[in-house]
Design a protein around this motif. Structure first.
Motif, PDB file in Angstrom:
ATOM      1  N   TYR A 136      44.907  73.546  42.932  1.00 25.31           N
ATOM      2  CA  TYR A 136      46.366  73.327  43.809  1.00 25.31           C
ATOM      3  C   TYR A 136      47.430  73.549  42.619  1.00 25.31           C
ATOM      4  CZ  TYR A 136      43.310  71.678  47.209  1.00 25.31           C
ATOM      5  OH  TYR A 136      41.985  71.562  47.702  1.00 25.31           O
ATOM      6  N   ASN A 175      47.023  71.492  39.329  1.00 30.77           N
ATOM      7  CA  ASN A 175      45.894  70.624  39.683  1.00 30.77           C
ATOM      8  C   ASN A 175      44.555  71.511  39.613  1.00 30.77           C
ATOM      9  OD1 ASN A 175      43.910  68.860  40.086  1.00 30.77           O
ATOM     10  ND2 ASN A 175      44.601  68.355  41.883  1.00 30.77           N
ATOM     11  N   VAL A 195      40.993  72.244  39.769  1.00 28.14           N
ATOM     12  CA  VAL A 195      39.992  71.367  40.361  1.00 28.14           C
ATOM     13  C   VAL A 195      38.518  71.740  39.811  1.00 28.14           C
ATOM     14  CG1 VAL A 195      38.608  70.744  42.481  1.00 28.14           C
ATOM     15  CG2 VAL A 195      40.922  70.909  42.522  1.00 28.14           C
ATOM     16  N   PRO A 213      29.502  65.415  44.219  1.00 26.07           N
ATOM     17  CA  PRO A 213      30.247  64.193  44.834  1.00 26.07           C
ATOM     18  C   PRO A 213      31.582  64.482  45.309  1.00 26.07           C
ATOM     19  CG  PRO A 213      30.033  64.164  42.100  1.00 26.07           C
ATOM     20  CD  PRO A 213      29.292  65.516  42.832  1.00 26.07           C
ATOM     21  N   ASN A 214      32.022  63.513  46.074  1.00 24.93           N
ATOM     22  CA  ASN A 214      33.442  63.590  46.691  1.00 24.93           C
ATOM     23  C   ASN A 214      34.344  63.928  45.603  1.00 24.93           C
ATOM     24  OD1 ASN A 214      32.388  60.608  48.341  1.00 24.93           O
ATOM     25  ND2 ASN A 214      32.585  62.394  49.419  1.00 24.93           N
ATOM     26  N   GLY A 215      35.300  64.827  46.287  1.00 27.30           N
ATOM     27  CA  GLY A 215      36.294  65.183  45.643  1.00 27.30           C
ATOM     28  C   GLY A 215      36.144  66.060  44.196  1.00 27.30           C
ATOM     29  N   ALA A 216      34.937  66.742  43.930  1.00 27.27           N
ATOM     30  CA  ALA A 216      34.550  67.554  43.061  1.00 27.27           C
ATOM     31  C   ALA A 216      34.961  69.039  43.344  1.00 27.27           C
ATOM     32  CB  ALA A 216      32.921  67.548  42.950  1.00 27.27           C
ATOM     33  N   GLY A 217      35.289  69.246  44.680  1.00 26.15           N
ATOM     34  CA  GLY A 217      35.925  70.519  44.721  1.00 26.15           C
ATOM     35  C   GLY A 217      35.564  71.578  45.743  1.00 26.15           C
ATOM     36  N   LYS A 218      34.246  71.284  46.783  1.00 24.19           N
ATOM     37  CA  LYS A 218      33.690  71.825  47.308  1.00 24.19           C
ATOM     38  C   LYS A 218      34.516  72.311  48.488  1.00 24.19           C
ATOM     39  CE  LYS A 218      31.109  68.176  48.620  1.00 24.19           C
ATOM     40  NZ  LYS A 218      31.802  67.261  47.369  1.00 24.19           N
ATOM     41  N   THR A 219      35.473  71.742  49.232  1.00 22.31           N
ATOM     42  CA  THR A 219      36.342  71.777  50.320  1.00 22.31           C
ATOM     43  C   THR A 219      37.099  72.942  49.589  1.00 22.31           C
ATOM     44  OG1 THR A 219      35.674  70.200  51.506  1.00 22.31           O
ATOM     45  CG2 THR A 219      37.874  71.324  52.118  1.00 22.31           C
ATOM     46  N   THR A 220      37.747  72.862  48.465  1.00 22.02           N
ATOM     47  CA  THR A 220      38.792  73.358  47.792  1.00 22.02           C
ATOM     48  C   THR A 220      38.086  75.054  47.649  1.00 22.02           C
ATOM     49  OG1 THR A 220      39.689  71.786  46.670  1.00 22.02           O
ATOM     50  CG2 THR A 220      40.075  73.780  45.592  1.00 22.02           C
ATOM     51  N   GLN A 278      35.609  70.934  57.581  1.00 16.40           N
ATOM     52  CA  GLN A 278      35.096  69.708  57.401  1.00 16.40           C
ATOM     53  C   GLN A 278      35.810  69.010  58.640  1.00 16.40           C
ATOM     54  OE1 GLN A 278      35.564  68.403  53.544  1.00 16.40           O
ATOM     55  NE2 GLN A 278      34.403  66.214  53.944  1.00 16.40           N
ATOM     56  N   GLU A 282      30.094  70.781  55.339  1.00 12.81           N
ATOM     57  CA  GLU A 282      29.562  69.475  56.075  1.00 12.81           C
ATOM     58  C   GLU A 282      29.342  69.299  57.817  1.00 12.81           C
ATOM     59  OE1 GLU A 282      30.686  65.848  54.322  1.00 12.81           O
ATOM     60  OE2 GLU A 282      31.469  66.551  52.495  1.00 12.81           O
ATOM     61  N   HIS A 304      26.340  67.030  51.650  1.00 11.32           N
ATOM     62  CA  HIS A 304      26.049  65.988  50.970  1.00 11.32           C
ATOM     63  C   HIS A 304      24.461  65.673  50.904  1.00 11.32           C
ATOM     64  CE1 HIS A 304      29.670  64.827  49.387  1.00 11.32           C
ATOM     65  NE2 HIS A 304      30.170  64.610  50.723  1.00 11.32           N
TER      66      HIS A 304
HETATM   67  N1  LIG Z   1      46.188  69.914  49.464  1.00  9.81           N
HETATM   68  C1  LIG Z   1      45.847  69.345  48.420  1.00  9.81           C
HETATM   69  N2  LIG Z   1      46.783  69.316  47.306  1.00  9.81           N
HETATM   70  C2  LIG Z   1      46.372  68.834  46.058  1.00  9.81           C
HETATM   71  N3  LIG Z   1      45.475  68.313  45.844  1.00  9.81           N
HETATM   72  C3  LIG Z   1      44.165  68.213  46.635  1.00  9.81           C
HETATM   73  C4  LIG Z   1      44.482  68.812  48.074  1.00  9.81           C
HETATM   74  N4  LIG Z   1      43.299  68.776  48.621  1.00  9.81           N
HETATM   75  C5  LIG Z   1      42.545  68.302  47.845  1.00  9.81           C
HETATM   76  N5  LIG Z   1      42.940  68.139  46.827  1.00  9.81           N
HETATM   77  C6  LIG Z   1      42.278  67.295  45.466  1.00  9.81           C
HETATM   78  O1  LIG Z   1      41.383  68.368  44.953  1.00  9.81           O
HETATM   79  C7  LIG Z   1      40.065  67.364  44.541  1.00  9.81           C
HETATM   80  C8  LIG Z   1      38.907  68.155  45.264  1.00  9.81           C
HETATM   81  O2  LIG Z   1      38.995  67.975  46.572  1.00  9.81           O
HETATM   82  P1  LIG Z   1      38.138  68.486  47.950  1.00  9.81           P
HETATM   83  O3  LIG Z   1      38.460  68.037  49.003  1.00  9.81           O
HETATM   84  O4  LIG Z   1      37.577  69.977  47.328  1.00  9.81           O
HETATM   85  O5  LIG Z   1      36.615  67.901  47.421  1.00  9.81           O
HETATM   86  P2  LIG Z   1      35.358  67.792  48.028  1.00  9.81           P
HETATM   87  O6  LIG Z   1      34.052  68.265  46.989  1.00  9.81           O
HETATM   88  O7  LIG Z   1      35.426  68.932  49.336  1.00  9.81           O
HETATM   89  O8  LIG Z   1      35.053  66.406  48.560  1.00  9.81           O
HETATM   90  P3  LIG Z   1      34.386  65.652  49.792  1.00  9.81           P
HETATM   91  O9  LIG Z   1      32.842  65.648  49.276  1.00  9.81           O
HETATM   92  O10 LIG Z   1      35.154  64.264  49.921  1.00  9.81           O
HETATM   93  O11 LIG Z   1      34.684  66.505  51.016  1.00  9.81           O
HETATM   94  C9  LIG Z   1      40.383  66.444  44.935  1.00  9.81           C
HETATM   95  O12 LIG Z   1      40.812  65.697  43.689  1.00  9.81           O
HETATM   96  C10 LIG Z   1      41.421  66.266  45.766  1.00  9.81           C
HETATM   97  O13 LIG Z   1      42.215  65.154  45.627  1.00  9.81           O
END
Ligand SMILES: Nc1ncnc2c1ncn2[C@@H]1O[C@H](COP(=O)(O)OP(=O)(O)OP(=O)(O)O)[C@@H](O)[C@H]1O
Ligand SMILES: [Mg+2]
Length: 262
Positions: A13, A16, A18, A37-44, A82, A165, A198
């Motif tokens: 973002y 930021n 990721v 793991p959570n927050g690693a960036g999969k949804t991004t 998700q 997920e 997961h």
């Molecule tokens: N809209 C946003 N703006 C800024 N940062 C974001 C935004 N959405 C997510 N992030 C940050 O990007 C990083 C990756 O988030 P993401 O949702 O991709 O993780 P994830 O691997 O899908 O996690 P989970 O397993 O919990 O679903 C996290 O640090 C999150 O805080």
């Protein structure tokens, strides 16, 4: 040309980053499992593939077109998000939700063609929910809603199915049903699948590729390249074993507090 190409891509973002330097392809017969793991960036990563988020750096192509450019096929990625929030007061039936999967494919104010109505019914049958077509979506169980969202994502039909997920928050029996729908769709409709999860164990037989996303690091490749105890233990920062039993292999997170051999 592969369906999707990522070449040294950074995702994230504004201000930021990721994940950096992601390089992979999705071929027509691939079943790609993305985990970490959570927050690693999969949804991004999913949102970048969909063109919702612009890549911060690198080259990205879907169906041969740059993701950031005009691509008539970009809408041909069936997506199960998700989180899908539906207003509980809104009286949308399961059928309404499923048919809405074709809206991006219609011209403004275009009536829904018969072809899509038939497809919605066929997709409801595929996911085993034909009997629930007139049930308010909000009244369905979590597992039924997930299957309904898969039926919605299959409108088109899509050229790629991307699921974030799809089995989170569903019970074990529903999880098996959802998994069966995904794997059968991949096999019978011959659609490449990108699955974020997961719980990778149920997909070891069908997956052709894995992306393990850690914090600031990622691993991509075949089972033997990614599903390795040392790699998994490093990314998850806990002891992880890869166990073989009855011809099947699965990941086992060791409970270091209760494992006398640890
Ligand atoms: N809209 C946003 N703006 C800024 N940062 C974001 C935004 N959405 C997510 N992030 C940050 O990007 C990083 C990756 O988030 P993401 O949702 O991709 O993780 P994830 O691997 O899908 O996690 P989970 O397993 O919990 O679903 C996290 O640090 C999150 O805080
Ligand atoms: Mg996520």
């Amino acid at each position: 040309m592969p369906e999707i190409v990522f070449d040294k891509v950074s995702i994230g973002y504004h201000g930021n980053v990721v994940a950096e330097d992601l390089t992979f392809t999705l071929e027509i017969d691939d079943f790609l499992v993305i985990f970490g793991p959570n927050g690693a960036g999969k949804t991004t990563l999913a949102k970048t593939i969909l063109g919702i988020l612009r890549p911060l750096k690198g080259e990205t192509y879907v169906f041969g077109c740059p993701i950031t450019g005009v691509c008539p096929h970009k809408k041909m990625i069936g997506y199960v998000p998700q989180i899908y929030n539906i207003d509980r007061g809104f009286p949308a039936t399961l059928y309404d939700v499923v048919i809405s999967g074709c809206y991006p494919l219609l011209k403004p104010l275009q009536e829904i063609p018969q072809m899509f109505k038939e497809q919605a019914m066929a997709n409801l049958k595929t996911v085993g929910l034909l009997d629930f077509k007139d049930t308010p979506f909000a009244h369905l169980s979590g597992g039924q809603q997930k299957r309904g969202l898969i039926a919605r994502a299959l409108m088109g039909p899509p050229k790629v199915l991307l699921l974030d997920e799809p089995t989170s928050g569903v019970d074990m029996a529903s999880e098996i049903q959802v998994n069966e729908v995904i794997v059968n769709t991949h096999k019978t409709a011959q659609i490449p699948v990108i699955l974020i999860t997961h719980d990778v164990n149920p997909y070891f037989k069908v997956a052709t590729k894995f992306i393990l996303m850690g914090y600031g690091t990622y691993f991509i490749g075949s089972f033997d390249e990614v599903i390795r105890p040392e790699v998994l233990s490093e990314v998850y920062q806990t002891k992880v074993d890869v166990v073989s039993k009855g011809g099947l292999r699965f990941i086992n997170v060791r409970d270091v507090h209760h494992d006398r051999n640890a």
